[in-house]
Design a protein around this motif. Structure first.
Motif, PDB file in Angstrom:
ATOM      1  N   ILE A  62     -21.635  15.827 102.806  1.00  0.00           N
ATOM      2  CA  ILE A  62     -21.487  14.372 102.815  1.00  0.00           C
ATOM      3  C   ILE A  62     -22.842  13.702 102.584  1.00  0.00           C
ATOM      4  CG2 ILE A  62     -20.597  12.390 104.102  1.00  0.00           C
ATOM      5  CD1 ILE A  62     -19.114  14.511 105.868  1.00  0.00           C
ATOM      6  N   ASP A  99     -19.342  11.151  99.172  1.00  0.00           N
ATOM      7  CA  ASP A  99     -19.676  10.145 100.182  1.00  0.00           C
ATOM      8  C   ASP A  99     -18.515  10.064 101.165  1.00  0.00           C
ATOM      9  OD1 ASP A  99     -17.679   8.820  98.798  1.00  0.00           O
ATOM     10  OD2 ASP A  99     -19.040   7.378  97.848  1.00  0.00           O
ATOM     11  N   GLN A 100     -18.593   9.157 102.121  1.00  0.00           N
ATOM     12  CA  GLN A 100     -17.556   9.081 103.158  1.00  0.00           C
ATOM     13  C   GLN A 100     -16.195   8.743 102.556  1.00  0.00           C
ATOM     14  OE1 GLN A 100     -18.068   9.943 106.465  1.00  0.00           O
ATOM     15  NE2 GLN A 100     -15.837   9.906 106.443  1.00  0.00           N
ATOM     16  N   LYS A 101     -16.202   7.869 101.542  1.00  0.00           N
ATOM     17  CA  LYS A 101     -14.941   7.510 100.885  1.00  0.00           C
ATOM     18  C   LYS A 101     -14.333   8.736 100.200  1.00  0.00           C
ATOM     19  CE  LYS A 101     -12.978   4.370  97.429  1.00  0.00           C
ATOM     20  NZ  LYS A 101     -13.282   3.299  96.434  1.00  0.00           N
ATOM     21  N   LEU A 103     -14.793  11.836 101.032  1.00  0.00           N
ATOM     22  CA  LEU A 103     -14.314  12.759 102.067  1.00  0.00           C
ATOM     23  C   LEU A 103     -12.941  12.348 102.566  1.00  0.00           C
ATOM     24  CD1 LEU A 103     -14.868  15.150 103.979  1.00  0.00           C
ATOM     25  CD2 LEU A 103     -15.916  13.509 105.560  1.00  0.00           C
ATOM     26  N   THR A 104     -12.762  11.058 102.776  1.00  0.00           N
ATOM     27  CA  THR A 104     -11.460  10.547 103.224  1.00  0.00           C
ATOM     28  C   THR A 104     -10.373  10.859 102.200  1.00  0.00           C
ATOM     29  OG1 THR A 104     -12.530   8.761 104.464  1.00  0.00           O
ATOM     30  CG2 THR A 104     -10.187   8.480 103.927  1.00  0.00           C
ATOM     31  N   GLU A 105     -10.714  10.712 100.924  1.00  0.00           N
ATOM     32  CA  GLU A 105      -9.759  10.996  99.859  1.00  0.00           C
ATOM     33  C   GLU A 105      -9.341  12.471  99.883  1.00  0.00           C
ATOM     34  OE1 GLU A 105      -7.393  10.423  96.373  1.00  0.00           O
ATOM     35  OE2 GLU A 105      -8.194   9.057  97.874  1.00  0.00           O
ATOM     36  N   ASN A 107      -9.376  14.461 102.464  1.00  0.00           N
ATOM     37  CA  ASN A 107      -8.631  14.717 103.701  1.00  0.00           C
ATOM     38  C   ASN A 107      -7.208  14.193 103.655  1.00  0.00           C
ATOM     39  OD1 ASN A 107     -10.579  16.129 105.194  1.00  0.00           O
ATOM     40  ND2 ASN A 107     -11.563  14.238 105.885  1.00  0.00           N
ATOM     41  N   GLU A 108      -7.010  13.104 102.914  1.00  0.00           N
ATOM     42  CA  GLU A 108      -5.713  12.419 102.967  1.00  0.00           C
ATOM     43  C   GLU A 108      -4.857  12.618 101.717  1.00  0.00           C
ATOM     44  OE1 GLU A 108      -6.495   8.329 103.857  1.00  0.00           O
ATOM     45  OE2 GLU A 108      -7.272   8.761 105.879  1.00  0.00           O
ATOM     46  N   ASN A 109      -5.432  13.131 100.650  1.00  0.00           N
ATOM     47  CA  ASN A 109      -4.701  13.258  99.389  1.00  0.00           C
ATOM     48  C   ASN A 109      -4.724  14.709  98.925  1.00  0.00           C
ATOM     49  OD1 ASN A 109      -3.833  13.219  96.667  1.00  0.00           O
ATOM     50  ND2 ASN A 109      -4.548  11.111  96.396  1.00  0.00           N
TER      51      ASN A 109
END
Length: 324
Positions: A62, A99-101, A103-105, A107-109
């Motif tokens: 990250i 980046d954090q965005k 990483l979220t993508e 984790n969730e997609n």
């Protein structure tokens, strides 16, 4: 060295052939480099990778700004990142810098995660192709490269475009008079990996290929799964939670190879069987007259496990393990 026209299968004599065989590199660049080095040191004529080139895990790095990165709960600078990446590439781990965005993508997609896995798998295999071209420059060596049960089929896209790697699955390859058949699918595993078949499917598909060879007794069976009930297919017995069964303080071992592959090797008695898949079962054995070999794997330690095999006059003259 390369692909040759088929020799007369009834010829009484076939020349010598020095093979360096490995399998189950699982993304370890260090093991791959050692394989190429060993090929040059042993003066091998033929290089064969029996399958499972893809790694098993992807770690996010990250980017938190100001040349700082977060990796597995640690904050490091650029030099720290480079050192960690080097370790990942050695042990077969994939990485992605987000980046954090991002990483979220991931984790969730699930689709985004699958696409990122595909990107890093192909990227590393392409890098291996460049390394092979550099290391083997000035030689005619080719790497007969197969996929294993853990390998997605899109990896063949890189192999078929390579000048050094040769796709051999489903083909009958003639190497200095010795025919080789190659098959990367395995019998069902508890992990439902990408390339599995039922025993009946393995038997019927392989038999169709075998029946096309000139003389099975002069043939190399390059089959990812080892034959059942041999020294090559011992693995821990697993319980319903996929944990090893322990009895009297020791892990209980069991045979997990393919019954169909054993049956076919008994029926056709090839000259040589080279196998992989079961990492902890480095061994050689015999099925009737056929010598069978599994070099094993410790890819996660960056170690090379290979087998150096010399064929001469339709016989396996010698074979030995190469570990380092």
């Amino acid at each position: 060295m390369g692909l040759f026209k088929r020799n007369n299968p009834d010829s009484n004599k076939i020349g010598g052939l020095k093979i360096l065989f490995t399998s189950d590199l699982h993304g370890s660049e260090t093991a791959f480099r050692k394989f190429l080095n060993a090929a040059l040191m042993t003066k091998a004529d033929t290089l064969i990778i029996g399958g499972d080139l893809a790694g098993k895990s992807l770690v996010p790095i990250i980017d938190i700004g100001n040349s700082k990165f977060k990796i597995e709960d640690k904050i490091v600078g650029k030099e720290g990142v480079d050192e960690i990446i080097k370790k990942y590439k050695s042990s077969g781990v994939y990485y992605t810098i987000v980046d954090q965005k991002g990483l979220t993508e991931l984790n969730e997609n699930r689709k985004s995660l699958d696409e990122e896995f595909k990107r890093v798998i192909l990227e590393r295999l392409q890098e291996w192709d460049r390394i092979a071209e550099e290391k083997l420059k000035g030689t005619n060596l080719k790497i007969y490269t197969n996929l294993g049960n853990d390998d997605p089929l899109y990896m063949f896209d890189v192999i078929t475009k390579s000048e050094r790697m040769v796709k051999c699955e489903g083909e009958i390859v003639n190497i200095n008079g010795y025919e080789m058949i190659t098959f990367g699918y395995v019998n069902p595993t508890p992990w439902n990996t990408p390339r599995e078949m039922t025993e009946d499917q393995i038997y019927s598909n392989l038999k169709r290929i075998i029946e096309k060879v000139g003389n099975p007794a002069k043939t190399i069976f390059n089959l990812h799964a080892p034959p059942y009930g041999t020294n090559l297919d011992n693995a821990p017995l697993l319980d319903k939670t996929l944990k090893p069964v322990v009895k009297n303080g020791e892990i209980v071992m069991t045979h997990v190879g393919s019954m169909s592959i054993r049956k076919l090797e008994e029926e056709f008695q090839p000259l040589l069987g080279i196998h992989g898949h079961i990492h902890e079962s480095r061994a050689f054995d015999k099925i009737n007259k056929t010598i069978i070999i599994n070099p094993g794997s410790e890819y996660n330690l960056g170690m090379l496990h290979a087998a150096y095999i010399i064929l001469e006059d339709n016989k396996v003259k010698t074979h030995q393990f190469v570990i380092g």
